[in-house]
Write a protein that holds these residues in place. Structure first.
Motif, PDB file in Angstrom:
ATOM      1  N   ALA A  60      -8.750  -2.573   1.282  1.00  0.00           N
ATOM      2  CA  ALA A  60     -10.097  -2.098   1.622  1.00  0.00           C
ATOM      3  C   ALA A  60     -11.102  -3.238   1.589  1.00  0.00           C
ATOM      4  O   ALA A  60     -12.067  -3.250   2.358  1.00  0.00           O
ATOM      5  CB  ALA A  60     -10.518  -0.989   0.660  1.00  0.00           C
ATOM      6  N   VAL A 104     -12.234   1.413  10.024  1.00  0.00           N
ATOM      7  CA  VAL A 104     -12.822   0.113  10.361  1.00  0.00           C
ATOM      8  C   VAL A 104     -13.009  -0.029  11.866  1.00  0.00           C
ATOM      9  O   VAL A 104     -14.065  -0.462  12.343  1.00  0.00           O
ATOM     10  CB  VAL A 104     -11.935  -1.025   9.819  1.00  0.00           C
ATOM     11  N   LEU A 124      -7.553   3.549   6.642  1.00  0.00           N
ATOM     12  CA  LEU A 124      -8.493   2.432   6.522  1.00  0.00           C
ATOM     13  C   LEU A 124      -8.672   1.738   7.872  1.00  0.00           C
ATOM     14  O   LEU A 124      -9.797   1.410   8.273  1.00  0.00           O
ATOM     15  CB  LEU A 124      -7.983   1.422   5.484  1.00  0.00           C
ATOM     16  N   ARG A 138      -4.096  -1.006  -2.238  1.00  0.00           N
ATOM     17  CA  ARG A 138      -5.035  -0.263  -1.399  1.00  0.00           C
ATOM     18  C   ARG A 138      -6.470  -0.731  -1.625  1.00  0.00           C
ATOM     19  O   ARG A 138      -7.257  -0.847  -0.675  1.00  0.00           O
ATOM     20  CB  ARG A 138      -4.907   1.236  -1.682  1.00  0.00           C
ATOM     21  N   CYS A 162       0.822  -1.215   0.000  1.00  0.00           N
ATOM     22  CA  CYS A 162       0.000   0.000   0.000  1.00  0.00           C
ATOM     23  C   CYS A 162       0.856   1.265   0.000  1.00  0.00           C
ATOM     24  O   CYS A 162       0.355   2.356  -0.284  1.00  0.00           O
ATOM     25  CB  CYS A 162      -0.924   0.022   1.222  1.00  0.00           C
ATOM     26  N   HIS A 200      -2.263   5.896   4.030  1.00  0.00           N
ATOM     27  CA  HIS A 200      -3.550   5.427   3.503  1.00  0.00           C
ATOM     28  C   HIS A 200      -4.054   4.213   4.283  1.00  0.00           C
ATOM     29  O   HIS A 200      -5.222   4.154   4.675  1.00  0.00           O
ATOM     30  CB  HIS A 200      -3.414   5.082   2.018  1.00  0.00           C
ATOM     31  N   ALA A 201      -3.170   3.247   4.508  1.00  0.00           N
ATOM     32  CA  ALA A 201      -3.571   2.041   5.240  1.00  0.00           C
ATOM     33  C   ALA A 201      -4.000   2.392   6.660  1.00  0.00           C
ATOM     34  O   ALA A 201      -4.940   1.800   7.201  1.00  0.00           O
ATOM     35  CB  ALA A 201      -2.419   1.033   5.269  1.00  0.00           C
TER      36      ALA A 201
END
Length: 399
Positions: A69, A103, A99, A65, A53, A95-96
């Protein structure tokens, strides 16, 4: 991980079968891109999906990515959190982390539980930050976390959050019973809002300087001067070490006789804190402090050394050099080195040369640094015959 896999799959092995793991670490972006399609059904490869990612190749990065997701849910988030937090520190690694954050904020509270007790400090910090922001832990739970976690960041965050919505006696008591200063200091400060300065008095002699300072603040806010309390405690044979240093922290030079009287106390902790208190009062008497360099307690010797450093030149050089003898306790040798070091360049070099081959790593390292400082100085500093002779000896030891 990439480098290790590439070392295993170099040009000489191109004819052999490539595994999905090695393909995800391949130097060719097209190979990594294709390998991501195979990773979806293999949980053991998910950590490498996280790594990809932050890949430097945009097509690989974008595909990884998208895949993350798809696979990231409340269950996989717990498993992948350590890797995601490590990758977050990389360029393009945020970015990770976004996410993961999304979550976990939507996951049931119980899903956070494994992260709150993770052995990975970064994971616990992240999880507690999330729990505080989402309000998923009660003030009592936060207070317990502040007292039980061994990370100062978690301790501070949880203690602050436990008191953010108002002070409750139960929460304050939990914090006051904490082993770490962060929790106890928060609990002591909360006593001001509870209007219980008498409880704060109990912490005026705490082992932590932070807690003692908070206790003094609380009692002063209620019109109580802590200084008479410290004076009374230091005149008592059952004085606590924290009371001795506390008197030094808020007392006056006129209080020094009380602390001088504690230098022969049977408790090493009291003797050490009494010396520290005298140093805080800026009261030094070389004649009276010098015998403490032979105290059987390392802590007392350490405090006496600190107190004597500004007056180190008043201590005989030959006497200090004799204390570097290998047969002496280590703490006495360290003390002697520190005091000799404070004497100045030539004395420091005289002490350093015999220690260059010493079995004690710390002393040997300090000695080496001292010699190198002289060697790298202005050549004019080397004109002294004595210095030249010492450097010749140092070179002989080093050969």
């Amino acid at each position: 991980m990439d480098r290790r896999a590439r070392a295993d799959w170099g040009p000489e092995q191109q004819g052999e079968r490539r595994t999905p793991l090695s393909a995800l670490c391949h130097r060719d972006g097209r190979v990594r891109h294709r390998a991501l399609a195979e990773a979806a059904g293999h949980p053991e490869l998910f950590p490498l999906v996280v790594v990809r990612c932050a890949d430097w190749a945009e097509p690989v990065r974008r595909r990884a990515r998208d895949l993350l997701a798809e696979i990231l849910d409340a269950g996989t988030a717990v498993t992948l959190a350590p890797m995601i937090l490590r990758v977050a520190g990389r360029y393009r690694g945020e970015h990770a982390l976004g996410l993961l954050d999304g979550v976990l904020r939507q996951a049931p509270r119980e899903r956070l539980a494994p992260l709150l007790v993770s052995g990975d400090r970064a994971v616990r910090r992240f999880a507690y930050r999330l729990a505080v922001e989402e309000g998923s832990l009660s003030p009592v739970e936060l207070a317990r976390a502040a007292t039980e976690d061994d990370d100062a960041v978690v301790q501070g965050r949880c203690a602050e959050a436990a008191l953010a919505g108002g002070v409750h006696a139960e929460v304050a008591e939990i914090l006051l019973g904490g082993r770490n200063p962060q929790a106890r200091s928060a609990g002591v400060t909360a006593l001001r809002r509870l209007g219980r300065p008498e409880r704060a008095v109990e912490f005026l002699a705490d082992r932590s300087a932070l807690v003692r300072a908070c206790a003094r603040y609380v009692v002063r806010q209620h019109g109580i001067d802590p200084l008479p309390w410290y004076r009374t405690r230091c005149a008592d044979p059952g004085v606590e070490p924290g009371a001795a240093i506390g008197l030094g922290e808020c007392g006056e030079r006129a209080d020094a006789p009380l602390l001088w009287g504690l230098l022969e106390h049977p408790e090493p902790g009291v003797r050490a804190r009494a010396v520290a208190g005298l140093r805080r009062l800026d009261v030094t008497d070389v004649r009276r402090l010098r015998p403490l360099l032979d105290d059987p307690a390392p802590g007392v010797v350490g405090e006496a050394t600190l107190a004597l450093l500004p007056s180190a030149r008043a201590l005989p050089e030959e006497w200090l050099l004799s204390r570097l003898d290998a047969g002496r306790p280590r703490w006495e040798r360290v003390s002697a080195w520190r005091l000799l070091d404070a004497h100045g360049d030539v004395v420091r070099l005289r002490a350093a040369v015999p220690l260059l081959g010493d079995p004690d790593v710390r002393l040997r390292t300090w000695a080496g640094h001292a010699v190198r400082r002289v060697v790298h100085r202005d050549p004019r500093a080397l004109r002294s015959p004595e210095v030249a002779a010492l450097l010749d000896r140092a070179g002989a030891v080093g050969r």
